[in-house]
Design a protein around this motif. Structure first.
Motif, short mmCIF file in Angstrom:
data_model
loop_
_atom_site.label_atom_id
_atom_site.label_comp_id
_atom_site.label_asym_id
_atom_site.label_seq_id
_atom_site.Cartn_x
_atom_site.Cartn_y
_atom_site.Cartn_z
N LEU A 1 -41.91 -25.65 -3.62
CA LEU A 1 -42.56 -24.37 -3.32
C LEU A 1 -41.56 -23.22 -3.39
N PHE A 2 -40.36 -23.45 -2.91
CA PHE A 2 -39.32 -22.41 -2.94
C PHE A 2 -38.99 -22.01 -4.37
N ALA A 3 -38.82 -23.01 -5.25
CA ALA A 3 -38.47 -22.73 -6.64
C ALA A 3 -39.54 -21.90 -7.33
N ARG A 4 -40.81 -22.23 -7.08
CA ARG A 4 -41.92 -21.49 -7.71
C ARG A 4 -41.93 -20.03 -7.26
N ARG A 5 -41.78 -19.81 -5.97
CA ARG A 5 -41.85 -18.44 -5.45
C ARG A 5 -40.65 -17.61 -5.89
N THR A 6 -39.47 -18.22 -5.87
CA THR A 6 -38.25 -17.47 -6.18
C THR A 6 -38.21 -17.02 -7.63
N ALA A 7 -38.68 -17.84 -8.56
CA ALA A 7 -38.65 -17.48 -9.98
C ALA A 7 -39.44 -16.20 -10.23
N ALA A 8 -40.65 -16.12 -9.67
CA ALA A 8 -41.49 -14.94 -9.89
C ALA A 8 -40.88 -13.69 -9.26
N VAL A 9 -40.37 -13.81 -8.03
CA VAL A 9 -39.81 -12.66 -7.34
C VAL A 9 -38.54 -12.16 -8.03
N SER A 10 -37.70 -13.08 -8.50
CA SER A 10 -36.44 -12.69 -9.16
C SER A 10 -36.71 -11.91 -10.44
N LEU A 11 -37.68 -12.34 -11.23
CA LEU A 11 -38.01 -11.64 -12.47
C LEU A 11 -38.55 -10.25 -12.17
N ALA A 12 -39.45 -10.14 -11.18
CA ALA A 12 -40.02 -8.84 -10.83
C ALA A 12 -38.94 -7.88 -10.34
N TYR A 13 -37.99 -8.39 -9.56
CA TYR A 13 -36.89 -7.56 -9.04
C TYR A 13 -36.03 -7.02 -10.18
N ALA A 14 -35.67 -7.90 -11.13
CA ALA A 14 -34.84 -7.48 -12.26
C ALA A 14 -35.56 -6.46 -13.14
N GLU A 15 -36.85 -6.64 -13.35
CA GLU A 15 -37.61 -5.71 -14.19
C GLU A 15 -37.72 -4.34 -13.53
N THR A 16 -37.89 -4.32 -12.22
CA THR A 16 -37.95 -3.04 -11.51
C THR A 16 -36.60 -2.32 -11.57
N GLN A 17 -35.51 -3.06 -11.44
CA GLN A 17 -34.18 -2.46 -11.61
C GLN A 17 -34.04 -1.82 -12.98
N GLY A 18 -34.54 -2.51 -14.01
CA GLY A 18 -34.47 -1.97 -15.36
C GLY A 18 -35.25 -0.69 -15.52
N ARG A 19 -36.42 -0.62 -14.87
CA ARG A 19 -37.24 0.60 -14.97
C ARG A 19 -36.56 1.77 -14.26
N ILE A 20 -35.93 1.51 -13.12
CA ILE A 20 -35.19 2.58 -12.42
C ILE A 20 -34.03 3.06 -13.29
N ALA A 21 -33.33 2.13 -13.91
CA ALA A 21 -32.21 2.50 -14.79
C ALA A 21 -32.69 3.34 -15.96
N SER A 22 -33.87 3.06 -16.48
CA SER A 22 -34.42 3.83 -17.60
C SER A 22 -34.67 5.28 -17.20
N VAL A 23 -35.30 5.46 -16.05
CA VAL A 23 -35.61 6.82 -15.60
C VAL A 23 -34.33 7.59 -15.28
N LEU A 24 -33.36 6.90 -14.68
CA LEU A 24 -32.08 7.56 -14.37
C LEU A 24 -31.35 7.97 -15.64
N THR A 25 -31.39 7.13 -16.66
CA THR A 25 -30.75 7.48 -17.93
C THR A 25 -31.39 8.72 -18.55
N GLU A 26 -32.70 8.80 -18.49
CA GLU A 26 -33.40 9.98 -19.00
C GLU A 26 -32.94 11.24 -18.25
N ALA A 27 -32.85 11.12 -16.92
CA ALA A 27 -32.45 12.28 -16.12
C ALA A 27 -31.02 12.71 -16.45
N LEU A 28 -30.12 11.76 -16.62
CA LEU A 28 -28.73 12.10 -16.94
C LEU A 28 -28.62 12.74 -18.31
N ALA A 29 -29.45 12.29 -19.25
CA ALA A 29 -29.42 12.88 -20.59
C ALA A 29 -29.87 14.34 -20.56
#
Length: 536
Positions: A162-190
Motif C-alpha cells: 500500500l505504501f509503494a502505491r501511494r508514494t509513487a503517485a504523490v512523488s510524481l505529482a510533487y515533481a510535476e508541480t515543482q516543474g510548473r512553478i519553475a516554468s512560471v518563475l522563468t517567464e517572470a525572470l525573462a
C-alpha cells in the motif's frame, strides 16, 4: 540505468549481499554463543566469530554508503549530459511543447531522482533476502516458529504494498508541480524589466507562488503516507516478534528447542519485522520511478542527412510546403534579396523558420540549390544558412565568442562585425572582443548587431527575421548597403515591418493568412491598398 554510475552497481550488490548474509548469520552465531555460555564450553571462539561478523557488517555499510553516493552522482551527471544533448539536438521544434522552466527542473532535479533507481533496486532486492532467509532458517529450527513468522510477515508485506502505491503517485505529482512553478518563475525572470517598469511585481509574485499551496498539500500528503505506513509497520512488527516468541516459549518449555535457538528465533523475528524498514527504500524507488517518467521527454533529435551542397547561387525552392497554417509553393532565385511582409499572424516567422530549417514542414520539402534541407548534413546546413532574430540570445563567455559561435577565424569575425557595424561599439568596451558577455552593457540595437554578425558567416543563405527592427535608421541603412553589396551574392530573406526595407529588396513576398498574396517588386505591390495596410 545509463551512466557512469553503472560501474558501482556490482560493488553495491556485493556489499548488500554480504550485509544480508551477515544479518542472517549473526542470529545463529549469537544463539550458538548463548548455548556455549550456558554450557561454559568454547566461549571465546563463538564470541570472536560474532565480533568478526559485526565488524564485517559495519564495513559493508560504509562501503555501500560510499558506492551508492558515487553511483548516484555519476549517473545523475551522465543523465544531465544526455538530457541537455537531447534538448539541444531536438531544436526549436523538439522543445516547442515544453516550458523552459519545466525542462530546467527535469534536468536539475528529476535526473537526480532517476539516478537513484539502480542503487535502490539493488538495495531493495538485498533487503528482501534477510526476511526470506529468516523464514527458511526458522523452519530449520522449528516449523511452528516458521508458521508464526510467515503469518506476521504477510501483514508487513501488505503495509509495504500500500505504501509503494501511494508514494509513487504523490512523488510524481510533487515533481510535476515543482516543474510548473519553475516554468512560471522563468517567464517572470525573462520579463523582469517589464515587470519593474509596469510596477506589477506583487501580481507576478502571486502568479509565481499560486501553485505553492498545491505543492504544500502534496508535500504533506507525502509525509502522511510515510507516517501512516510507519505507524502500521510499528504495530505489525512487534506482533511478528510476539507471535514468534510465544510459540518459541512453548517449544522451549516442551524441550524441542534450546535457549540459543529461542534467542536466534527472536533475532530472525526482528529481521522479519524489519521489512518495515523497506519503506525508505520503496520511497526512493517511487521517487526514482517518478524521475524516470519526468526525464522521458519524448524529444527526438533533428535528423540530418549526409549530403553536401553542390556549387550554386543559393536558389531556394518551397515545393508544396505546408506547416502550421502556412501553405506555400515558391522558388526564390539565388543571390536575390526578398523582403517578407504581412500583418500579424500571416506566417512570416514560420516561413523564416522553415527556410532556415528551424522547423520541418508537415508536407512537401524545401530545397537549397536542388538539395532538400533535410538531406544535408548538420555541418553543411549550418555553414550554408545563417539566421538572425529580433531578440537574439547571445551565448558564450565573451563578446567575441558570442559572435564566432565556436569559429577560430578572427578574420571572418572582424569582417562580420565591420559589415554589421558591430565593431564600432565592441571596440569601445573595456576589453573589446574579450569583454565578458555578462559585463557588456548593450542596447537592443547593439544586441541585434551582434546577432547579425553571428549570422554573417553563412555562405549561401541569410535569414533575417525582423533582425534590424531595433536599429536606428542610419545604422540600418549602412547594413542594408552591406547586404546589397555582398560580394558573396548570397540569397537573403528579410522579414520586416518597414516599407523602406521592403522597397530596397529585389522582390517582396507578401503573406496573408498563411498564403502568398503577392510576389513582386515593392513598387508594384504598393498600388494595392491591402498591401499598404500590412505596414501599419
Amino acid at each position: 540505468m545509463p551512466g557512469h554510475g553503472r560501474g558501482w552497481l556490482p560493488l553495491i550488490g556485493l556489499t548488500a549481499l554480504l550485509g544480508s548474509g551477515v544479518a542472517l548469520a549473526l542470529p545463529s552465531v549469537l544463539g550458538r554463543t548463548v548455548d556455549t555460555i550456558v554450557a561454559k564450553d568454547n566461549i571465546a571462539t563463538w564470541l570472536t566469530i560474532a565480533g568478526g561478523l559485526v565488524l564485517l557488517g559495519i564495513a559493508c555499510d560504509l562501503v555501500d554508503s560510499f558506492a551508492t553516493t558515487a553511483a548516484v552522482a555519476g549517473t545523475a551527471a551522465r543523465l544531465r549530459h544526455q538530457l541537455v544533448r537531447r534538448v539541444l539536438a531536438g531544436g526549436p521544434d523538439g522543445v516547442r511543447e515544453h516550458d523552459t522552466g519545466d525542462l530546467v527542473s527535469r534536468v536539475s532535479g528529476s535526473a537526480v531522482d532517476a539516478a537513484r533507481a539502480g542503487p535502490a533496486k539493488v538495495t531493495a532486492f538485498a533487503a528482501a533476502i534477510p526476511p526470506a532467509g529468516s523464514l527458511v532458517l526458522l523452519a530449520l529450527i522449528d516449523p511452528w516458529l516458521a508458521a508464526a513468522f510467515f503469518i506476521g510477515v504477510l501483514l508487513v508485506i501488505a503495509v509495504l504494498w500500500l505504501f509503494a502505491r501511494r508514494t509513487a503517485a504523490v512523488s510524481l505529482a510533487y515533481a510535476e508541480t515543482q516543474g510548473r512553478i519553475a516554468s512560471v518563475l522563468t517567464e517572470a525572470l525573462a520579463g523582469i524589466r517589464t515587470i519593474a517598469a509596469a510596477g506589477t511585481a506583487s501580481a507576478e509574485k502571486r502568479r509565481v507562488l499560486y501553485l505553492l499551496p498545491e505543492l504544500h498539500r502534496q508535500g504533506l500528503e507525502t509525509w502522511r503516507v510515510l507516517a501512516r505506513s510507519g505507524a502500521q509497520a510499528a504495530v505489525v512488527g512487534p506482533l511478528v516478534l510476539v507471535s514468534v516468541l510465544a510459540v518459541g516459549g512453548l517449544q522451549l518449555a516442551a524441550g524441542r528447542i534450546t535457549p540459543g535457538d529461542l534467542f536466534a528465533a527472536a533475532q530472525y523475528a526482528v529481521l522479519g519485522a524489519g521489512l518495515g524498514s523497506l519503506t525508505g527504500v520503496l520511497g526512493e524507488l517511487a521517487r526514482a520511478k517518478a524521475g524516470l517518467r519526468r526525464i522521458d521527454l519524448g524529444i527526438e533529435p533533428v535528423a540530418h542527412g549526409t549530403l553536401s551542397l553542390p556549387p550554386g547561387p543559393g536558389r531556394l525552392t518551397f515545393d508544396k510546403v505546408a506547416a502550421e497554417g502556412l501553405r506555400i509553393e515558391l522558388e526564390i532565385q539565388g543571390g536575390s534579396t526578398v523582403a517578407v511582409v504581412g500583418s500579424g499572424g500571416a506566417g512570416k516567422s514560420v516561413f523564416a523558420e522553415l527556410a532556415a530549417r528551424l522547423r520541418d514542414p508537415k508536407e512537401g520539402q524545401i530545397l537549397l540549390d536542388g538539395i532538400p534541407l533535410q538531406a544535408l548534413s548538420s555541418q553543411a546546413l549550418r555553414a550554408a544558412v545563417g539566421c538572425a532574430f529580433e531578440r537574439p540570445t547571445l551565448v558564450g563567455a565573451t563578446v567575441g565568442e558570442a559572435i564566432s559561435s565556436g569559429s577560430v577565424n578572427p578574420v571572418r569575425t572582424l569582417a562580420a562585425t565591420h559589415a554589421t557595424r558591430a565593431h564600432d561599439f565592441i571596440s569601445r568596451l573595456p576589453a573589446g572582443y574579450g569583454t565578458p558577455l555578462l559585463e557588456a552593457p548593450m542596447s537592443g540595437g547593439e544586441r541585434q548587431r551582434l546577432g547579425l554578425a553571428r549570422a554573417w558567416r553563412a555562405e549561401r543563405l541569410l535569414v533575417l527575421d525582423d533582425a534590424t527592427s531595433s536599429l536606428d535608421t542610419a545604422t540600418e541603412l549602412k547594413i542594408n548597403q552591406a547586404l546589397a553589396n555582398d560580394p558573396a551574392r548570397r540569397t537573403k530573406l528579410v522579414v520586416t515591418h518597414r516599407a523602406a526595407t521592403a522597397a530596397r529588396a529585389d522582390l517582396v513576398l507578401w503573406l496573408h493568412r498563411g498564403r502568398v498574396r503577392g510576389f513582386a517588386p515593392h513598387e508594384r505591390l504598393w498600388q494595392d491598398p491591402a498591401y499598404r495596410k500590412a505596414f501599419r
